[in-house]
Design a protein around this motif. Structure first.
Motif, mmCIF file in Angstrom:
data_model
loop_
_atom_site.group_PDB
_atom_site.id
_atom_site.type_symbol
_atom_site.label_atom_id
_atom_site.label_comp_id
_atom_site.label_asym_id
_atom_site.label_seq_id
_atom_site.Cartn_x
_atom_site.Cartn_y
_atom_site.Cartn_z
ATOM 1 N N LEU A 58 -3.753 -15.269 29.812
ATOM 2 C CA LEU A 58 -4.116 -16.490 29.100
ATOM 3 C C LEU A 58 -5.568 -16.856 29.402
ATOM 4 O O LEU A 58 -5.866 -17.710 30.220
ATOM 5 N N ASP A 59 -6.494 -16.165 28.743
ATOM 6 C CA ASP A 59 -7.916 -16.488 28.864
ATOM 7 C C ASP A 59 -8.634 -15.975 27.634
ATOM 8 O O ASP A 59 -8.016 -15.333 26.771
ATOM 9 N N PHE A 60 -9.927 -16.265 27.534
ATOM 10 C CA PHE A 60 -10.677 -15.921 26.323
ATOM 11 C C PHE A 60 -10.554 -14.429 26.008
ATOM 12 O O PHE A 60 -10.897 -13.572 26.814
ATOM 13 N N TYR A 61 -10.048 -14.136 24.828
ATOM 14 C CA TYR A 61 -9.878 -12.776 24.329
ATOM 15 C C TYR A 61 -8.993 -11.945 25.253
ATOM 16 O O TYR A 61 -9.138 -10.728 25.337
ATOM 17 N N GLY A 62 -8.078 -12.601 25.949
ATOM 18 C CA GLY A 62 -7.149 -11.911 26.826
ATOM 19 C C GLY A 62 -5.869 -11.548 26.093
ATOM 20 O O GLY A 62 -5.629 -12.010 24.970
ATOM 21 N N PRO A 63 -5.071 -10.670 26.707
ATOM 22 C CA PRO A 63 -5.107 -10.212 28.087
ATOM 23 C C PRO A 63 -6.259 -9.234 28.376
ATOM 24 O O PRO A 63 -6.599 -8.395 27.535
ATOM 25 N N PHE A 64 -6.793 -9.360 29.580
ATOM 26 C CA PHE A 64 -7.888 -8.511 30.031
ATOM 27 C C PHE A 64 -7.533 -7.036 29.913
ATOM 28 O O PHE A 64 -8.313 -6.224 29.416
ATOM 29 N N TRP A 65 -6.331 -6.673 30.366
ATOM 30 C CA TRP A 65 -5.920 -5.271 30.438
ATOM 31 C C TRP A 65 -5.857 -4.632 29.063
ATOM 32 O O TRP A 65 -6.336 -3.500 28.875
ATOM 33 N N ASP A 66 -5.283 -5.339 28.122
ATOM 34 C CA ASP A 66 -5.137 -4.797 26.770
ATOM 35 C C ASP A 66 -6.489 -4.679 26.080
ATOM 36 O O ASP A 66 -6.727 -3.740 25.313
ATOM 37 N N HIS A 67 -7.369 -5.647 26.341
ATOM 38 C CA HIS A 67 -8.706 -5.621 25.760
ATOM 39 C C HIS A 67 -9.454 -4.377 26.233
ATOM 40 O O HIS A 67 -10.002 -3.601 25.431
ATOM 41 N N LEU A 68 -9.468 -4.176 27.539
ATOM 42 C CA LEU A 68 -10.190 -3.045 28.110
ATOM 43 C C LEU A 68 -9.610 -1.719 27.644
ATOM 44 O O LEU A 68 -10.341 -0.798 27.263
ATOM 45 N N LEU A 69 -8.287 -1.617 27.644
ATOM 46 C CA LEU A 69 -7.645 -0.366 27.250
ATOM 47 C C LEU A 69 -7.880 -0.030 25.784
ATOM 48 O O LEU A 69 -7.915 1.149 25.412
ATOM 49 N N SER A 70 -8.046 -1.046 24.940
ATOM 50 C CA SER A 70 -8.281 -0.767 23.520
ATOM 51 C C SER A 70 -9.572 0.031 23.336
ATOM 52 O O SER A 70 -9.636 0.948 22.510
ATOM 53 N N TYR A 71 -10.593 -0.291 24.133
ATOM 54 C CA TYR A 71 -11.863 0.437 24.035
ATOM 55 C C TYR A 71 -11.844 1.724 24.843
ATOM 56 O O TYR A 71 -12.490 2.720 24.460
ATOM 57 N N TRP A 72 -11.128 1.736 25.965
ATOM 58 C CA TRP A 72 -11.024 2.955 26.761
ATOM 59 C C TRP A 72 -10.364 4.073 25.944
ATOM 60 O O TRP A 72 -10.853 5.211 25.918
ATOM 61 N N LYS A 73 -9.272 3.751 25.277
ATOM 62 C CA LYS A 73 -8.581 4.748 24.457
ATOM 63 C C LYS A 73 -9.478 5.222 23.321
ATOM 64 O O LYS A 73 -9.526 6.416 23.005
ATOM 65 N N ALA A 74 -10.196 4.285 22.702
ATOM 66 C CA ALA A 74 -11.086 4.656 21.591
ATOM 67 C C ALA A 74 -12.203 5.570 22.076
ATOM 68 O O ALA A 74 -12.592 6.518 21.387
ATOM 69 N N SER A 75 -12.722 5.308 23.278
ATOM 70 C CA SER A 75 -13.806 6.137 23.814
ATOM 71 C C SER A 75 -13.307 7.541 24.149
ATOM 72 O O SER A 75 -14.068 8.511 24.051
ATOM 73 N N CYS A 76 -12.047 7.655 24.560
ATOM 74 C CA CYS A 76 -11.471 8.969 24.846
ATOM 75 C C CYS A 76 -11.240 9.760 23.560
ATOM 76 O O CYS A 76 -11.419 10.982 23.520
ATOM 77 N N GLU A 77 -10.863 9.053 22.508
ATOM 78 C CA GLU A 77 -10.579 9.704 21.228
ATOM 79 C C GLU A 77 -11.848 9.990 20.434
ATOM 80 O O GLU A 77 -11.933 11.003 19.742
ATOM 81 N N ARG A 78 -12.843 9.086 20.546
ATOM 82 C CA ARG A 78 -14.063 9.223 19.740
ATOM 83 C C ARG A 78 -15.293 8.954 20.618
ATOM 84 O O ARG A 78 -16.007 7.975 20.418
ATOM 85 N N PRO A 79 -15.580 9.806 21.586
ATOM 86 C CA PRO A 79 -16.698 9.552 22.506
ATOM 87 C C PRO A 79 -18.059 9.509 21.828
ATOM 88 O O PRO A 79 -18.988 8.899 22.362
ATOM 89 N N GLU A 80 -18.165 10.135 20.672
ATOM 90 C CA GLU A 80 -19.444 10.100 19.958
ATOM 91 C C GLU A 80 -19.664 8.757 19.261
ATOM 92 O O GLU A 80 -20.796 8.457 18.849
ATOM 93 N N ARG A 81 -18.614 7.960 19.152
ATOM 94 C CA ARG A 81 -18.707 6.678 18.468
ATOM 95 C C ARG A 81 -18.536 5.477 19.399
ATOM 96 O O ARG A 81 -19.003 4.378 19.084
#
Length: 334
Positions: free
Chosen positions: A200-223
């Motif tokens: 319960l915080d700005f643009y939270g949950p923290f974990w889900d926010h971070l993982l959304s970009y971590w997964k994207a970086s693993c799938e599309r590191p050039e982007r």
């Protein structure tokens, strides 16, 4: 007139307003609140901009998007990226009083898309089709909130994250200071920490926010370039060169020999930025500029968080991050 510059029709505006009114809400600080949208708590003040960004913003190949959770190094990344992108136009040096960083806060130089769009009528996106140069924007929304046009274009995303212990501490200091200035009274670390752990915080949950970009970086590191604040602090010059190359404006050998990389590192350092007059006075988004520049240390959590708090966050990190191969080395300040 480009299609995305057309004013929204009344049906579209009404539909968005009806959607907003139906979403769950929670009280927050200074009389503001959070709205639950697609399982993320969005600041209620910016919910229209977030929805407009997701539904109507037209991503282009020239877009470079700086993404982050609040209090994870956003201001620093903005200063670095802006200085890298515009180094030919503005000589990067602490001695250059004409550099935009000397007269503008980094948040003014690199606007948040959801805040920029929030001031428009619901569903209306300003026409930016005439821009052909690289465009630098920022956002706090999770990766899957970005419009499909950004995913389909050749636009690039740089995401900066920070270990959750220092993020929680930095966030509490920021909001507590904002509460104090707004006359809303004290907000204990324990109360904030509990909300943080529950997401319960700005643009939270923290974990889900971070993982959304971590997964994207693993799938599309050039982007999608995934940066850790701790790594950027440990070797700023090396990571600055990574940022420049990813943005498509790598440093030449001549620039490196001339010390351009080191000059940008020095100019954008927290110690330099916080001493600039522009960051000592004035405000942006309703906060004083100076509140965006505190310590910026790695491991300061050890001076504030109790052993039980640390253990709780470490357990959450293990549960949420380790299945996806993401780890943080937790250092303590001396």
């Amino acid at each position: 007139m480009a299609e995305n510059s057309q004013p929204p029709n009344n049906d579209n505006q009404q539909e968005i307003e009806e959607l907003i009114s139906s979403l769950p809400k929670e009280k927050w600080w200074r009389g503001s609140g959070l709205t639950l949208y697609q399982n993320f708590w969005v600041p209620s003040d910016f919910i229209r901009g977030v929805i407009t960004l997701r539904r109507h913003f037209i991503g282009r190949d020239s877009n470079i998007l700086l993404a982050s959770k609040p209090k994870t190094g956003t201001t620093w990344l903005k200063a670095l990226a802006f200085s890298v992108l515009h180094r030919a136009q503005f000589r990067p040096s602490v001695a250059n009083a004409n550099h935009p960083l000397c007269s503008s806060n980094p948040h003014d130089l690199v606007p948040f898309l959801e805040i920029m769009l929030n001031g428009q009528p619901a569903g209306h996106v300003p026409d930016m089709s005439g821009f052909t140069d690289l465009q630098l924007f920022a956002t706090h929304v999770p990766y899957h909130f970005l419009p499909e046009s950004i995913h389909q274009s050749q636009s690039r995303v740089i995401y900066i994250c920070r270990n959750p212990l220092d993020t929680a501490l930095s966030s509490w200091h920021f909001w507590a200071q904002a509460n104090l200035e707004g006359g809303a009274g004290d907000w204990s670390m324990e109360e904030f920490f509990e909300n943080f752990c529950k997401g319960l915080d700005f643009y939270g949950p923290f974990w889900d926010h971070l993982l959304s970009y971590w997964k994207a970086s693993c799938e599309r590191p050039e982007r999608v370039l995934f940066l850790k604040y701790e790594d950027l602090k440990e070797d700023t010059a090396r990571n600055l060169k990574r940022i420049a190359e990813f943005m498509g404006v790598p440093f030449s050998k001549e620039e490196e020999l001339d010390g351009v990389v080191d000059q940008i590192v020095e100019m954008c350092s927290l110690s330099n930025l916080k001493e600039l007059d522009v960051n000592k006075t004035g405000d942006i988004f309703g906060y004083e500029n100076k509140t965006f520049f505190r310590k910026g240390e790695v491991g300061d959590w050890a001076n504030y968080l109790s052993p039980s708090m640390v253990e709780r966050l470490e357990n959450i990190m293990k549960e949420k991050f380790s299945p996806f191969g993401l780890y943080f080395t937790l250092k303590k300040t001396s």
